[in-house]
Design an enzyme around this catalytic site. Structure first.
Site, PDB file in Angstrom:
ATOM      1  N   MET A   1       0.820  -1.170   0.043  1.00 53.68           N
ATOM      2  CA  MET A   1       0.163   0.151  -0.034  1.00 53.68           C
ATOM      3  C   MET A   1       1.104   1.430   0.034  1.00 53.68           C
ATOM      4  O   MET A   1       1.570   1.563   0.880  1.00 53.68           O
ATOM      5  CB  MET A   1      -0.822  -0.011   1.371  1.00 53.68           C
ATOM      6  N   PRO A   2       0.886   1.797  -0.966  1.00 48.82           N
ATOM      7  CA  PRO A   2       1.720   3.182  -1.186  1.00 48.82           C
ATOM      8  C   PRO A   2       1.075   4.240  -0.307  1.00 48.82           C
ATOM      9  O   PRO A   2      -0.220   4.380  -0.151  1.00 48.82           O
ATOM     10  CB  PRO A   2       1.629   3.592  -2.572  1.00 48.82           C
ATOM     11  N   ILE A   3       1.874   5.112   0.603  1.00 50.85           N
ATOM     12  CA  ILE A   3       1.470   6.083   1.222  1.00 50.85           C
ATOM     13  C   ILE A   3       2.567   7.300   0.871  1.00 50.85           C
ATOM     14  O   ILE A   3       3.683   7.259   0.886  1.00 50.85           O
ATOM     15  CB  ILE A   3       1.772   5.845   2.814  1.00 50.85           C
ATOM     16  N   ARG A  40      -2.784   5.919  -0.510  1.00 47.15           N
ATOM     17  CA  ARG A  40      -3.058   6.886   0.677  1.00 47.15           C
ATOM     18  C   ARG A  40      -2.275   8.236   0.286  1.00 47.15           C
ATOM     19  O   ARG A  40      -0.897   7.843   0.125  1.00 47.15           O
ATOM     20  CB  ARG A  40      -2.726   6.437   2.096  1.00 47.15           C
TER      21      ARG A  40
END
Length: 64
Positions: A1-3, A40
Site C-alpha cells: 500500500m503506497p503512502i 493513501r
C-alpha cells in the site's frame, strides 16, 4: 500500500488540494501498478510563519 506524505505551505484552496490528491493517487497507481483504492495521500499544510527559506520565514518574503 503506497503512502504519500506531502507538506505544502498554507494558502491553497480546498479544490486545489483535492486535485493534488487525485493527481498523486493516479501517478502512484500508474507508476507502481497499485490499485487506486490502496494508495493513501496525506497532505499537511504548514503555516508560512513556520516555513523558512534561507533563514527567513516565508511569511516575511514578499510574494510568497
Amino acid at each position: 500500500m503506497p503512502i504519500i506524505n506531502i507538506q505544502i505551505a498554507q494558502g491553497r484552496t480546498e479544490e486545489q488540494i483535492k486535485e493534488l490528491i487525485q493527481n498523486l493517487t493516479n501517478t502512484a497507481s500508474e507508476t507502481l501498478g497499485a490499485p487506486k483504492q490502496n494508495v493513501r495521500v496525506i497532505v499537511t499544510e504548514v503555516p508560512k510563519t513556520h516555513w523558512g527559506i534561507g533563514g527567513t520565514a516565508m511569511s516575511d518574503i514578499p510574494g510568497r
